[in-house]
Design a protein around this motif. Structure first.
Motif, PDB file in Angstrom:
ATOM      1  N   VAL A 172      -5.935  -3.706  -2.346  1.00  0.00           N
ATOM      2  CA  VAL A 172      -5.003  -4.019  -3.429  1.00  0.00           C
ATOM      3  C   VAL A 172      -4.769  -2.830  -4.351  1.00  0.00           C
ATOM      4  CG1 VAL A 172      -5.375  -6.506  -3.454  1.00  0.00           C
ATOM      5  CG2 VAL A 172      -6.891  -5.038  -4.787  1.00  0.00           C
ATOM      6  N   GLU A 173      -5.674  -1.851  -4.298  1.00  0.00           N
ATOM      7  CA  GLU A 173      -5.501  -0.709  -5.186  1.00  0.00           C
ATOM      8  C   GLU A 173      -6.184   0.498  -4.574  1.00  0.00           C
ATOM      9  OE1 GLU A 173      -7.236   0.337  -9.434  1.00  0.00           O
ATOM     10  OE2 GLU A 173      -6.451  -1.700  -9.371  1.00  0.00           O
ATOM     11  N   THR A 174      -5.439   1.589  -4.435  1.00  0.00           N
ATOM     12  CA  THR A 174      -6.047   2.840  -3.974  1.00  0.00           C
ATOM     13  C   THR A 174      -5.081   3.966  -4.302  1.00  0.00           C
ATOM     14  OG1 THR A 174      -7.074   4.003  -2.143  1.00  0.00           O
ATOM     15  CG2 THR A 174      -5.106   2.720  -1.609  1.00  0.00           C
ATOM     16  N   GLU A 175      -5.543   5.184  -4.183  1.00  0.00           N
ATOM     17  CA  GLU A 175      -4.661   6.318  -4.456  1.00  0.00           C
ATOM     18  C   GLU A 175      -3.560   6.353  -3.399  1.00  0.00           C
ATOM     19  OE1 GLU A 175      -7.392   9.571  -4.325  1.00  0.00           O
ATOM     20  OE2 GLU A 175      -8.651   8.607  -5.823  1.00  0.00           O
ATOM     21  N   ALA A 196     -11.217   2.505  -3.031  1.00  0.00           N
ATOM     22  CA  ALA A 196     -10.184   1.471  -2.947  1.00  0.00           C
ATOM     23  C   ALA A 196     -10.782   0.163  -3.433  1.00  0.00           C
ATOM     24  CB  ALA A 196      -9.709   1.320  -1.505  1.00  0.00           C
ATOM     25  N   ILE A 197      -9.914  -0.726  -3.926  1.00  0.00           N
ATOM     26  CA  ILE A 197     -10.370  -2.052  -4.329  1.00  0.00           C
ATOM     27  C   ILE A 197      -9.742  -3.062  -3.377  1.00  0.00           C
ATOM     28  CG2 ILE A 197     -10.383  -3.782  -6.159  1.00  0.00           C
ATOM     29  CD1 ILE A 197     -10.328  -1.453  -8.163  1.00  0.00           C
ATOM     30  N   SER A 246      -8.976  -7.083  -1.765  1.00  0.00           N
ATOM     31  CA  SER A 246      -8.449  -8.332  -2.320  1.00  0.00           C
ATOM     32  C   SER A 246      -9.550  -9.262  -2.825  1.00  0.00           C
ATOM     33  CB  SER A 246      -7.592  -9.042  -1.267  1.00  0.00           C
ATOM     34  OG  SER A 246      -8.343  -9.176  -0.071  1.00  0.00           O
ATOM     35  N   ARG A 279     -15.299  -2.980  -4.351  1.00  0.00           N
ATOM     36  CA  ARG A 279     -14.902  -1.567  -4.250  1.00  0.00           C
ATOM     37  C   ARG A 279     -15.467  -1.005  -2.956  1.00  0.00           C
ATOM     38  NH1 ARG A 279     -13.317   0.952  -8.850  1.00  0.00           N
ATOM     39  NH2 ARG A 279     -13.250  -0.380 -10.670  1.00  0.00           N
ATOM     40  N   THR A 308      -2.117   1.128  -0.241  1.00  0.00           N
ATOM     41  CA  THR A 308      -2.198  -0.192  -0.858  1.00  0.00           C
ATOM     42  C   THR A 308      -1.434  -1.194   0.011  1.00  0.00           C
ATOM     43  OG1 THR A 308      -2.255   0.869  -3.004  1.00  0.00           O
ATOM     44  CG2 THR A 308      -1.743  -1.465  -2.984  1.00  0.00           C
TER      45      THR A 308
END
Length: 188
Positions: free
Chosen positions: A135-138, A153-154, A156, A160, A169
């Motif tokens: 859901v979240e990464t560079e 990265a995070i 769902s 982490r 993402t």
């Protein structure tokens, strides 16, 4: 059933002083000199107290008779986690202490192995792998195909982890449920 200490693994249930313990981690240590030992961290099932024990690797440890059954994960509420036996449709409630660090990886209808002792769930084993979405990464860096550095990265489920640079993402990835480490990009 008596087994030698060095054969104890995570998730086993052992009996000591008439109480049951779930093994959280088991490590065999071979010092340069002296006797090899098994360092076993375990949690008492009755009250959730953590205990750390050291045995000589050849010591006999009492392994409790535990039945492993497959259950499907239904939902979580204030009381804990609820599972259903796929064959008998019996429902079982498992406390948050027993599920522990595996909680984020539980997905609806996921089949897990519950170890039952006298009809009480004492330990849980998840499938080795779970598929989750990043859901979240560079952002993906172009031209960085063969670099060995992973980026944070995070997922769902809020966990982490580290993923290779080409994962963006929204990508679904397969992770190990034991430590959340990246395995591969999901095939689906």
């Amino acid at each position: 059933m008596k087994v030698i200490a060095s054969s104890i693994r995570k998730g086993n249930v052992i009996e000591q002083d008439g109480k049951l313990y779930v093994v959280l981690s088991a490590e065999n240590i071979h010092p340069g000199k002296g006797t090899p030992v098994s360092q076993i961290e375990m949690r008492r099932i009755g009250d959730g107290v953590k205990v750390s024990e050291r045995y000589k690797t050849t010591d006999q440890v009492e392994k409790a008779t535990v039945e492993d059954r497959n259950f499907n994960y239904l939902y979580e509420d204030a009381d804990g986690f609820h599972f259903m036996n796929a064959e008998t449709y019996d429902q079982v409630q498992v406390s948050k202490e027993i599920v522990g660090s595996s909680a984020p990886y539980l997905q609806e209808n996921m089949t897990v192995k519950l170890s039952m002792h006298d009809l009480n769930p004492v330990a849980i084993q998840l499938p080795q792998r779970a598929t989750l979405e990043v859901v979240e990464t560079e952002p993906v860096t172009k031209g960085q195909t063969a670099s060995s550095s992973y980026k944070p990265a995070i997922l769902s489920n809020g966990v982490r982890t580290s993923v290779p640079p080409h994962i963006g993402t929204g990508t679904r990835i397969v992770v190990m449920t034991e430590d959340g480490s990246y395995v591969e990009r999901a095939k689906d």
